[in-house]
Design a protein around this motif. Sequence first.
Motif, PDB file in Angstrom:
ATOM      1  N   ASP A 133       0.875  -1.170   0.000  1.00 39.25           N
ATOM      2  CA  ASP A 133       0.000   0.000   0.000  1.00 39.25           C
ATOM      3  C   ASP A 133       0.909   1.216   0.000  1.00 39.25           C
ATOM      4  O   ASP A 133       1.941   1.222   0.673  1.00 39.25           O
ATOM      5  CB  ASP A 133      -0.893   0.039   1.237  1.00 39.25           C
ATOM      6  CG  ASP A 133      -1.988  -1.027   1.210  1.00 39.25           C
ATOM      7  OD1 ASP A 133      -2.412  -1.413   0.105  1.00 39.25           O
ATOM      8  OD2 ASP A 133      -2.401  -1.463   2.293  1.00 39.25           O
ATOM      9  N   TYR A 134       0.520   2.249  -0.724  1.00 42.57           N
ATOM     10  CA  TYR A 134       1.325   3.467  -0.832  1.00 42.57           C
ATOM     11  C   TYR A 134       0.597   4.602  -0.134  1.00 42.57           C
ATOM     12  O   TYR A 134      -0.606   4.786  -0.315  1.00 42.57           O
ATOM     13  CB  TYR A 134       1.557   3.819  -2.306  1.00 42.57           C
ATOM     14  CG  TYR A 134       2.332   2.749  -3.028  1.00 42.57           C
ATOM     15  CD1 TYR A 134       3.719   2.773  -3.048  1.00 42.57           C
ATOM     16  CD2 TYR A 134       1.683   1.689  -3.634  1.00 42.57           C
ATOM     17  CE1 TYR A 134       4.435   1.771  -3.684  1.00 42.57           C
ATOM     18  CE2 TYR A 134       2.389   0.688  -4.272  1.00 42.57           C
ATOM     19  CZ  TYR A 134       3.763   0.736  -4.290  1.00 42.57           C
ATOM     20  OH  TYR A 134       4.480  -0.258  -4.904  1.00 42.57           O
ATOM     21  N   THR A 135       1.333   5.344   0.671  1.00 37.97           N
ATOM     22  CA  THR A 135       0.770   6.509   1.358  1.00 37.97           C
ATOM     23  C   THR A 135       1.682   7.697   1.087  1.00 37.97           C
ATOM     24  O   THR A 135       2.873   7.648   1.370  1.00 37.97           O
ATOM     25  CB  THR A 135       0.684   6.283   2.880  1.00 37.97           C
ATOM     26  OG1 THR A 135      -0.035   5.079   3.132  1.00 37.97           O
ATOM     27  CG2 THR A 135      -0.018   7.456   3.551  1.00 37.97           C
ATOM     28  N   THR A 136       1.090   8.746   0.523  1.00 42.73           N
ATOM     29  CA  THR A 136       1.828   9.975   0.281  1.00 42.73           C
ATOM     30  C   THR A 136       1.301  11.030   1.236  1.00 42.73           C
ATOM     31  O   THR A 136       0.093  11.209   1.372  1.00 42.73           O
ATOM     32  CB  THR A 136       1.663  10.446  -1.181  1.00 42.73           C
ATOM     33  OG1 THR A 136       2.133   9.406  -2.043  1.00 42.73           O
ATOM     34  CG2 THR A 136       2.442  11.721  -1.440  1.00 42.73           C
ATOM     35  N   VAL A 137       2.235  11.704   1.905  1.00 38.85           N
ATOM     36  CA  VAL A 137       1.885  12.770   2.849  1.00 38.85           C
ATOM     37  C   VAL A 137       2.569  14.040   2.386  1.00 38.85           C
ATOM     38  O   VAL A 137       3.772  14.053   2.125  1.00 38.85           O
ATOM     39  CB  VAL A 137       2.347  12.426   4.281  1.00 38.85           C
ATOM     40  CG1 VAL A 137       1.925  13.517   5.254  1.00 38.85           C
ATOM     41  CG2 VAL A 137       1.811  11.069   4.714  1.00 38.85           C
ATOM     42  N   ARG A 138       1.777  15.116   2.285  1.00 39.89           N
ATOM     43  CA  ARG A 138       2.316  16.405   1.848  1.00 39.89           C
ATOM     44  C   ARG A 138       1.947  17.485   2.856  1.00 39.89           C
ATOM     45  O   ARG A 138       0.804  17.569   3.305  1.00 39.89           O
ATOM     46  CB  ARG A 138       1.751  16.760   0.470  1.00 39.89           C
ATOM     47  CG  ARG A 138       2.188  18.122  -0.041  1.00 39.89           C
ATOM     48  CD  ARG A 138       1.751  18.375  -1.465  1.00 39.89           C
ATOM     49  NE  ARG A 138       0.308  18.316  -1.614  1.00 39.89           N
ATOM     50  CZ  ARG A 138      -0.313  18.239  -2.795  1.00 39.89           C
ATOM     51  NH1 ARG A 138       0.381  18.201  -3.914  1.00 39.89           N
ATOM     52  NH2 ARG A 138      -1.619  18.205  -2.856  1.00 39.89           N
ATOM     53  N   GLN A 139       2.941  18.293   3.209  1.00 37.99           N
ATOM     54  CA  GLN A 139       2.696  19.459   4.062  1.00 37.99           C
ATOM     55  C   GLN A 139       2.239  20.590   3.142  1.00 37.99           C
ATOM     56  O   GLN A 139       2.911  20.938   2.182  1.00 37.99           O
ATOM     57  CB  GLN A 139       3.978  19.873   4.782  1.00 37.99           C
ATOM     58  CG  GLN A 139       3.789  20.985   5.795  1.00 37.99           C
ATOM     59  CD  GLN A 139       3.271  20.464   7.126  1.00 37.99           C
ATOM     60  OE1 GLN A 139       3.880  19.611   7.728  1.00 37.99           O
ATOM     61  NE2 GLN A 139       2.165  21.012   7.591  1.00 37.99           N
ATOM     62  N   SER A 140       1.082  21.153   3.419  1.00 38.42           N
ATOM     63  CA  SER A 140       0.543  22.271   2.648  1.00 38.42           C
ATOM     64  C   SER A 140       0.158  23.361   3.645  1.00 38.42           C
ATOM     65  O   SER A 140      -0.937  23.353   4.200  1.00 38.42           O
ATOM     66  CB  SER A 140      -0.671  21.812   1.835  1.00 38.42           C
ATOM     67  OG  SER A 140      -1.192  22.879   1.077  1.00 38.42           O
ATOM     68  N   GLY A 141       1.093  24.266   3.904  1.00 33.72           N
ATOM     69  CA  GLY A 141       0.890  25.258   4.952  1.00 33.72           C
ATOM     70  C   GLY A 141       0.855  24.552   6.296  1.00 33.72           C
ATOM     71  O   GLY A 141       1.733  23.749   6.615  1.00 33.72           O
ATOM     72  N   ALA A 142      -0.203  24.805   7.066  1.00 30.78           N
ATOM     73  CA  ALA A 142      -0.342  24.144   8.366  1.00 30.78           C
ATOM     74  C   ALA A 142      -1.075  22.812   8.247  1.00 30.78           C
ATOM     75  O   ALA A 142      -1.283  22.123   9.237  1.00 30.78           O
ATOM     76  CB  ALA A 142      -1.101  25.066   9.324  1.00 30.78           C
ATOM     77  N   GLN A 143      -1.465  22.445   7.026  1.00 33.55           N
ATOM     78  CA  GLN A 143      -2.240  21.223   6.801  1.00 33.55           C
ATOM     79  C   GLN A 143      -1.362  20.076   6.306  1.00 33.55           C
ATOM     80  O   GLN A 143      -0.399  20.280   5.574  1.00 33.55           O
ATOM     81  CB  GLN A 143      -3.322  21.478   5.728  1.00 33.55           C
ATOM     82  CG  GLN A 143      -4.312  22.554   6.076  1.00 33.55           C
ATOM     83  CD  GLN A 143      -5.234  22.135   7.187  1.00 33.55           C
ATOM     84  OE1 GLN A 143      -5.814  21.061   7.150  1.00 33.55           O
ATOM     85  NE2 GLN A 143      -5.390  22.979   8.194  1.00 33.55           N
ATOM     86  N   LEU A 144      -1.735  18.871   6.696  1.00 37.61           N
ATOM     87  CA  LEU A 144      -1.166  17.659   6.133  1.00 37.61           C
ATOM     88  C   LEU A 144      -2.206  17.042   5.213  1.00 37.61           C
ATOM     89  O   LEU A 144      -3.359  16.839   5.610  1.00 37.61           O
ATOM     90  CB  LEU A 144      -0.820  16.651   7.233  1.00 37.61           C
ATOM     91  CG  LEU A 144       0.334  17.011   8.149  1.00 37.61           C
ATOM     92  CD1 LEU A 144       0.407  16.020   9.306  1.00 37.61           C
ATOM     93  CD2 LEU A 144       1.637  17.029   7.370  1.00 37.61           C
ATOM     94  N   GLU A 145      -1.811  16.758   3.991  1.00 37.73           N
ATOM     95  CA  GLU A 145      -2.666  16.057   3.037  1.00 37.73           C
ATOM     96  C   GLU A 145      -2.122  14.639   2.933  1.00 37.73           C
ATOM     97  O   GLU A 145      -0.940  14.432   2.651  1.00 37.73           O
ATOM     98  CB  GLU A 145      -2.635  16.743   1.681  1.00 37.73           C
ATOM     99  CG  GLU A 145      -3.116  18.176   1.739  1.00 37.73           C
ATOM    100  CD  GLU A 145      -2.857  18.958   0.474  1.00 37.73           C
ATOM    101  OE1 GLU A 145      -3.524  19.988   0.296  1.00 37.73           O
ATOM    102  OE2 GLU A 145      -1.992  18.554  -0.346  1.00 37.73           O
TER     103      GLU A 145
END
Length: 134
Positions: free
Chosen positions: A91-103
């Motif tokens: 399973d693949y999980t991508t996490v991106r910091q976008s300002g104060a948010q985590l996507e």
Amino acid sequence: MKLVFGLVLLALVAGAAYVRLAPTDPKHWHGMPQSVSPGDLDGGAVRVVSGDLAALDAIIRATPRTQVLAGDVAQGMITYVTRSRVFGFPDYTTVRQSGAQLEIYGRLRFGKSDLGVNAARIDGWLQRLGQAGG
């Protein structure tokens, strides 16, 4: 009859070997959808929460059978591969910091449904993140 059994067994072993040994192209898996909308998918899940990538990265790296495929905290985006215990399905999980948010975008590689595994894994990480931060 023995021949049929042998061929079925060979096919199962070959399939299991492919699942475990198939190459993973970071160019294909290290990315996010154009639009990130929180929710559960047939083959995964998307979450958007307030948080810090470095803190979540530490939690994810401590997850059994999980390793980094691409990216790092300095780049602001990391993709992880987590394999199932018995068959090694990735399973693949991508996490991106976008300002104060985590996507966070988790998805399966093989099949059509993950039976909620990605959502449960992500929600567990976020629960630990909340406990670590609060």
